[in-house]
Structures are given as C-alpha cells and as structure tokens.
Design an enzyme around this catalytic site. Structure first.
Site, PDB file in Angstrom:
ATOM      1  N   SER A 149      56.893  24.989  51.368  1.00  0.00           N
ATOM      2  CA  SER A 149      55.818  24.244  52.015  1.00  0.00           C
ATOM      3  C   SER A 149      55.245  23.176  51.083  1.00  0.00           C
ATOM      4  O   SER A 149      55.165  23.379  49.872  1.00  0.00           O
ATOM      5  CB  SER A 149      54.708  25.241  52.384  1.00  0.00           C
ATOM      6  OG  SER A 149      53.527  24.560  52.738  1.00  0.00           O
TER       7      SER A 149
ATOM      8  N   TYR B 257      54.412  17.460  54.966  1.00  0.00           N
ATOM      9  CA  TYR B 257      53.275  16.998  55.763  1.00  0.00           C
ATOM     10  C   TYR B 257      53.085  15.531  55.430  1.00  0.00           C
ATOM     11  O   TYR B 257      53.182  15.151  54.261  1.00  0.00           O
ATOM     12  CB  TYR B 257      52.002  17.762  55.394  1.00  0.00           C
ATOM     13  CG  TYR B 257      51.905  19.114  56.043  1.00  0.00           C
ATOM     14  CD1 TYR B 257      51.961  19.241  57.419  1.00  0.00           C
ATOM     15  CD2 TYR B 257      51.749  20.264  55.277  1.00  0.00           C
ATOM     16  CE1 TYR B 257      51.872  20.490  58.028  1.00  0.00           C
ATOM     17  CE2 TYR B 257      51.664  21.511  55.878  1.00  0.00           C
ATOM     18  CZ  TYR B 257      51.727  21.611  57.259  1.00  0.00           C
ATOM     19  OH  TYR B 257      51.640  22.833  57.857  1.00  0.00           O
TER      20      TYR B 257
ATOM     21  N   THR C  86      56.836  18.763  59.578  1.00  0.00           N
ATOM     22  CA  THR C  86      55.966  19.492  60.515  1.00  0.00           C
ATOM     23  C   THR C  86      55.138  18.492  61.302  1.00  0.00           C
ATOM     24  O   THR C  86      54.453  17.642  60.723  1.00  0.00           O
ATOM     25  CB  THR C  86      55.047  20.466  59.752  1.00  0.00           C
ATOM     26  OG1 THR C  86      55.877  21.390  59.063  1.00  0.00           O
ATOM     27  CG2 THR C  86      54.144  21.238  60.712  1.00  0.00           C
TER      28      THR C  86
ATOM     29  N   LYS D 168      59.750  20.103  63.121  1.00  0.00           N
ATOM     30  CA  LYS D 168      59.140  21.406  63.418  1.00  0.00           C
ATOM     31  C   LYS D 168      57.814  21.216  64.159  1.00  0.00           C
ATOM     32  O   LYS D 168      57.007  20.376  63.771  1.00  0.00           O
ATOM     33  CB  LYS D 168      58.897  22.148  62.098  1.00  0.00           C
ATOM     34  CG  LYS D 168      58.204  23.483  62.227  1.00  0.00           C
ATOM     35  CD  LYS D 168      58.237  24.211  60.889  1.00  0.00           C
ATOM     36  CE  LYS D 168      57.473  25.506  60.941  1.00  0.00           C
ATOM     37  NZ  LYS D 168      56.019  25.314  60.991  1.00  0.00           N
TER      38      LYS D 168
ATOM     39  N   HIS E 137      53.388  26.791  65.505  1.00  0.00           N
ATOM     40  CA  HIS E 137      52.799  27.013  64.190  1.00  0.00           C
ATOM     41  C   HIS E 137      52.219  28.435  64.096  1.00  0.00           C
ATOM     42  O   HIS E 137      51.159  28.652  63.504  1.00  0.00           O
ATOM     43  CB  HIS E 137      51.710  25.973  63.911  1.00  0.00           C
ATOM     44  CG  HIS E 137      51.602  25.580  62.468  1.00  0.00           C
ATOM     45  ND1 HIS E 137      52.067  24.396  61.972  1.00  0.00           N
ATOM     46  CD2 HIS E 137      51.067  26.225  61.407  1.00  0.00           C
ATOM     47  CE1 HIS E 137      51.817  24.325  60.679  1.00  0.00           C
ATOM     48  NE2 HIS E 137      51.201  25.433  60.292  1.00  0.00           N
TER      49      HIS E 137
END
Ligand code: GLV
Length: 387
Positions: free
Chosen positions: A107, A130, A156, A252, A276
């Site tokens: 992440s 992100y 994402t 995603k 999520h």
C-alpha cells in the site's frame, strides 16, 4: 502454540495481541457498516453443489493473475498501516507471500517503504498507488516503484476522500500511536507488541515521511489524506498514470458496470471489483453481488479480479467460480499478521488454500482452471433488480 483452524481463530488472537486502535482500523467499515457486513453475509447466500463419485486425486490450484503464475488465485490486498499491526509488518507479509507463491501488494499507506520491502524480498511485488495533488510526488512514487522492480501498479480509484470509520476518530488513530492515558492503558496489556515495536525504526508512513511537502502531520491518516489526496482524479489522469508507469496496471475499486466499461476502454490489464472492504461508500452493494453484472459487461475485454468480503477459501472459490480470474484477501492476512507475525500470514494463506482445495474437490473438480458457475447454487435475483 494455539491450534488455528480458520481465519476467525487468527482474528481472535489479533484482537488480543494488537493495540485496539490498529485492530479497530482493520476491522471497521464506514458509517453504519452495512456494506462491510453485507460483503460477508452475501457470500453465505451462495451455496455449493456437492458432487460425488468423481476422481479427486492430483488437484491443482495453480493459475495466473495478469499473466503472472500464482500457486492459488489469491493475492494479498494492499492494506494501510500494516507495519503497526506487527513490527515490520509489510516486510513480513511480503516474505510470506513470496514463499507461498502469491502476489503481495504494498500500500502507498504502508509503514515499511517500497525500498525497504524490495530490499528484504527477492521476487517482485505489486505496488498500490493513491493519486495525490502533488503531481511531482506521484511521479517520484511511480519511479520508486519502477526502481524497486514492482511488477504491477494497482491504482485505487475509490478513495479520493477517506470514508469515515467512527472508531478511528474515537481512538485517535495515528502512526506511531500518540501516548495518551487511554492508549497507554491499552498498550500496557499489549507489551509483546510494544517490545517488538521498540526494536524497529519503522514506525511512520515510510512512503510519505520525508517525501511529501505541505502536510501538517504525516502521522494522522485522516489529516494527510484530506490534505493530499487528489479529489480531481478522472479517466484522463488514469490514462496518464498508466502511460507514466508503462507496465501492467490493475484498477481497483470498480463497483459499477459503467465504470467497468471505462476501465476496459482505458486499457487496464485487470480491474478489481471492490468496495474497499466496505470502508468507503456505506450503502453500496456488496462486492459479490456486483461481480456477475460486471463480468457480463466487460468479462470478455478485461481480466476481472475480486475483493471485499473474502474470509475463507470457500469465499475465494465462489468468486472464482462466478468468473473472477483472481481474488484478494485483506483482513484475512492482516489478522494472521496481528496474531503471529510472518508465521501468521503463512498460516492465513494455508487456511485459505486448504479450504479452497477441499471445497473444490467436494464440488467434483480437480483443477481450479476448470472451476465455473456449475459448482454454484446462486439464489434467483442474487444481483438484485435495483432501479
Ligand atoms: C486505506 O486504504 C484505508 O482503507 O484506510
């Protein structure tokens, strides 16, 4: 050593051994948690077809996700702050995944940095991105992932704003935790966690601290997402990021047929049908209900993956049988990590593999690549008739 038979066993240990603010962070959904709950309860509405008198020998779960071989079609989803669930958590999870032969996704909001994880693993992992307002930071982050030889970029799309999880606000979630009377009282009962944490230098957001400008407090997830995340993300920007990356891209957070079509048009290598884990738009449909309509719309144009709600190998098998090419577990591996570190992540993967393999066999199949809709009993109107 406790006997672990299912993910729930790991979850109980995780709760006992990890400070409340981090356990709660993992185990929350947004607002009323309706979507969070339905992600799992809708799985149990799908039943399996028991078949007998078929050869069950020589079974295989081996498959591929975005053309990369996997020993089972279950990747580790990107989860923020996992280095707070257990010291050096992302490194431990990446190693466990590497040994097991499934993808690990790091992440952006990890505690261990991209470089740190690359240094402690041998095979390429996937990096989750992100998008931020600071375009220069995003460019550098992508370059760092390239330099670390990450083999896919997972973008994402469903977190331009951070969903409100009540417990995180009440607990004052931060990394590292702020020492207040209530966190100290909680930490006093989690001394093994604390000792391990004192033994590592990785206690802040490794991909952020020292790399971003203009963030007032990088320890506060809520604060820096509000300040930094790009609320203007659109398909044009996604296409630009794809171009900048130049390798396999997984989008995603797709939960709508129209968005799935756009993702296919943009040329994604795969999409992940996901809400999520119920942490963003409370009131959205469960991910498993949306899988079939999305497969019908774009399944012939783009590889479709699935996440949100998988807590067992049976759940993962149901998503594969419905037509997903790959699945992701999030909380399941985080419970393993919080319970028993690296060994716990391996245990979580073993639990999932065993459940998946036995279920496949009892449904009369020997090879995951032959598993299809015929093993499922899906109630009429499962995806619903929503106007
Ligand atoms: C981050 O991805 C979160 O859900 O908190």
């Amino acid at each position: 050593m406790p006997v672990i038979t299912c993910i729930d066993d790991l979850k109980r240990l995780h709760r006992r051994r990890t400070p409340r603010m981090f356990y709660d962070y993992a185990e929350s959904g947004s607002w009323t948690e309706q979507t969070f709950r339905e992600n799992t309860s809708d799985f149990s509405r799908i039943r399996l077809r028991q078949r007998v008198a078929v050869d069950m020998s020589d079974r295989s779960l081996a498959s591929e996700m975005i053309g990369q071989p996997v020993t089972m079609p279950v990747a580790l989803a990107p989860v923020g702050l996992t280095g707070m669930q257990n010291a050096d958590g992302e490194i431990k999870a990446a190693r466990a995944a590497e040994r097991f032969g499934v993808p690990f996704t790091l992440s952006t909001m990890s505690i261990c940095s991209i470089e740190d994880v690359a240094e402690h693993t041998r095979k390429p992992f996937w990096f989750q991105l992100y998008t931020m307002k600071d375009e220069d930071y995003v460019r550098r982050l992508i370059q760092r992932a390239k330099d670390a030889k990450c083999s896919a970029l997972v973008i994402t799309l469903d977190l331009q704003l951070l969903g409100q999880r009540h417990k995180d606000l009440k607990n004052g979630l931060s990394a590292p935790p702020k020492l207040t009377a209530s966190t100290l009282a909680d930490l006093a009962t989690k001394w093994a966690w604390g000792l391990e944490m004192l033994g590592t230098k990785r206690r802040g957001f490794g991909n952020i601290v020292g790399h971003v400008k203009g963030v007032s407090d990088t320890s506060q997830l809520g604060a820096w997402t509000a300040e930094q995340f790009d609320p203007r993300l659109d398909w044009k920007k996604i296409a630009e990021i794809k171009e900048m990356w130049g390798g396999p891209v997984i989008l995603k957070g797709i939960l709508d047929v129209e968005d799935a079509k756009k993702a296919a048009e943009v040329g994604a290598d795969a999409i992940v049908v996901s809400n999520h884990g119920g942490r963003q738009l409370d009131g959205a449909l469960s991910s498993i209900r949306m899988l079939d309509p999305i497969l019908q719309a774009v399944g012939d144009r783009v590889e479709v993956h699935f996440d949100s709600g998988i807590r067992s190998g049976q759940d993962a098998l149901k998503a594969i049988a419905m037509g997903a090419k790959g699945t992701y577990i999030g909380r399941a591996w985080v419970h393993g990590l919080g319970a028993m570190g690296e060994e716990g992540v391996t245990t979580a993967l073993e639990v999932i593999r065993k459940e998946m393999d036995m279920t496949m066999a009892l449904c009369g199949k020997r090879d995951i690549r032959d598993v299809g809709r015929d093993i499922l009993l899906v109630p009429e109107g499962f995806s619903g008739n929503w106007q």
